[in-house]
Design an enzyme around this catalytic site. Structure first.
Site, mmCIF file in Angstrom:
data_model
loop_
_atom_site.group_PDB
_atom_site.id
_atom_site.type_symbol
_atom_site.label_atom_id
_atom_site.label_comp_id
_atom_site.label_asym_id
_atom_site.label_seq_id
_atom_site.Cartn_x
_atom_site.Cartn_y
_atom_site.Cartn_z
ATOM 1 C CE LYS A 1 6.891 19.151 54.964
ATOM 2 N NZ LYS A 1 7.480 17.843 55.300
ATOM 3 C CG ASP B 1 7.963 17.561 51.612
ATOM 4 O OD1 ASP B 1 8.093 16.755 52.536
ATOM 5 O OD2 ASP B 1 6.941 17.591 50.886
HETATM 6 O O1 2IT Z 1 8.563 15.083 55.684
HETATM 7 C C1 2IT Z 1 9.721 15.169 56.126
HETATM 8 O O2 2IT Z 1 10.049 14.660 57.210
HETATM 9 C C2 2IT Z 1 10.702 15.902 55.322
HETATM 10 N N1 2IT Z 1 10.358 16.380 54.259
HETATM 11 C C3 2IT Z 1 12.099 16.098 55.819
HETATM 12 C C4 2IT Z 1 12.168 17.251 56.757
HETATM 13 C C5 2IT Z 1 13.565 17.630 57.208
HETATM 14 O O3 2IT Z 1 13.653 18.635 57.920
HETATM 15 O O4 2IT Z 1 14.538 16.974 56.860
#
Ligand code: 2IT
Length: 444
Positions: A126, A166
């Site tokens: 993340k 996100d």
């Molecule tokens: O919290 C999540 O799963 C997302 N923001 C999507 C992450 C993604 O790599 O598509």
């Protein structure tokens, strides 16, 4: 090796002082998997859990940019590469003033188990920044994204780490980030997901988190002999996730009566449908981060500085951010007849709310419910590798199958008599795969 949960959490807190959200996310997982861990000396000997709570790598960097007035601005950028046992690090970027290392560590930790649940080969990561897109012009957002990617590009790649969106990062931001990556690396590659359709994106990706959440709720209801049709829903947020969920709930015959923003919530007793759903996209594009204009546009009530959980509904789907449902909210929902809560946001409920909800209604956690977003990101990576684009039907069909499989996994690991503990099911189901892969790969 600590022999009880409290010792483990205390040691973690001592090592990572002040990272409250991270501690909250770890504690929930540790409580769920402790029994499995105790029964498995191989996990203990290899210190799987101790390794799992330590990110493989954390990158923090300065993001300098110049605003429209010519003034220099400085933000902080992050990428937490949490776990690569199952595949390249995968997870979104969040641009929001509340972003801290603790928030991104909780999200990266959760992402590892969520991605494991999707059945696709993705590790967990993340990232993001404390940058606030609120009130910024398009040019300012572009300059910020370019500066952010100028540093991030050294650390990511289609086989290493694949970020996505996100909160605060949608199609526009992914475009600017992708453009800068391509320019610096001279490579057109699937290094980000959530791309535009003409340049490597996947159909259904914008809708995927919301659609997936509603498919998951459909399976929860099916298990109770019920259906989406005829039920009333409250939704929080008014972004991408809320939009996808509301569209799918309408399609399946349910009615959504609330949306919310940082400014309060809107109550629309006739249901948020038709052109009102598309209006959400317009509202989002203004960069103002307020929901009140919806109430003016459609002549319905707006409740300033209040949360939507006070409205009586059958089913609640939080779609905004972490800890948006506290114990008082949870009690009020149950008191007003709500019988199911499914988190489309990440860690949408506080720890004490979760404890209460598990006892008092049918509750499912974000890492299972909202996994459809990253699942379709995984399908976008597959399409990029194949250099092919699948049809809408193909992607949607696969998304639905994945959500059903996640539900099955939760049932398998969380069934307790006639009830299903979705928290335990999701945590154990997600954990075992990552743990076994880590064992197989040795002490790394
Ligand atoms: O919290 C999540 O799963 C997302 N923001 C999507 C992450 C993604 O790599 O598509």
């Amino acid at each position: 090796m600590s022999n009880n949960i409290n010792d483990f959490i205390e040691a973690l807190e001592a090592k990572t002082p002040g990272e409250r959200e991270f501690h909250q996310a770890v504690q929930e997982v540790v409580e769920s998997i402790w029994e499995v861990y105790q029964r498995n000396p191989r996990y203990q000997k290899a210190k799987i859990l101790e390794r799992m709570v330590e990110p493989e790598r954390v990158i923090m960097f300065r993001v300098p940019w110049i605003d429209d007035q010519g003034e220099v601005q400085i933000n902080r950028g992050y990428r937490v590469e949490f776990n690569s046992a199952l595949g390249p690090y995968k997870g979104g970027l969040r641009f929001h003033p509340t972003v801290t290392l603790s928030i991104l560590k909780f999200l990266g930790f959760e992402q590892t188990f969520k991605n494991s649940l999707t059945t696709l080969p993705m590790g967990g990561g993340k990232g993001g920044s404390d940058f606030s897109p609120k009130g910024k012009t398009d040019n300012e957002i572009m300059r910020f994204c370019q500066s952010f990617m100028t540093e991030l590009q050294r650390h990511i790649g289609p086989n290493t780490d694949v970020p996505a969106g996100d909160i605060g990062v949608g199609g526009r931001e992914i475009g600017y980030l992708f453009g800068q990556y391509k320019r610096i690396r001279n490579e057109f590659t699937g290094v980000l997901t959530g791309k535009g359709l003409a340049w490597g994106g996947s159909l259904i990706r914008p809708e995927a988190t919301g659609f997936g959440a509603v498919y998951f709720v459909h399976h929860m209801l099916e298990n109770l002999g019920k259906d989406i049709a005829g039920h009333t829903f409250s939704v929080s947020g008014f972004g991408n996730v809320a939009w996808g969920a509301i569209s799918k709930i309408n399609e399946l015959g349910g009615k959504v009566v609330t949306i919310s923003g940082p400014d309060g919530y809107v109550y629309d007793p006739d249901g948020i449908k038709d052109e009102k759903v598309e209006y959400l996209l317009e509202l989002r594009a203004t960069n103002n981060d307020i929901v009140e204009p919806y109430a003016q546009e459609f002549n319905v009530e707006f409740f300033s500085d209040r949360k939507p959980w006070e409205v009586p509904v059958d089913i609640a789907i939080p779609c905004a951010t972490q800890n948006e449902v506290d114990l008082d909210d949870a009690k009020l929902l149950v008191q007003n007849g709500c019988f199911l809560l499914a988190e489309a946001s990440n860690m949408g409920c506080t720890a004490d709310a979760v404890e209460y909800l598990i006892e008092n209604l049918h509750y499912a956690p974000g890492k299972a419910v909202n996994a459809g977003g990253v699942a379709v990101s995984g399908l976008e990576m597959t399409q990029n590798s194949q250099r092919l684009n699948w049809t809408r039907e193909e992607v949607d069909k696969r998304l639905h199958i994945i959500m059903r499989e996640i539900h099955d996994t939760c049932v398998k690991h969380g069934k307790n008599g006639s009830r299903i503990n979705y928290v335990k099911g999701a945590n154990v189901g997600g954990f075992v795969k990552v743990a076994d892969a880590m064992l197989a790969q040795g002490v790394v």
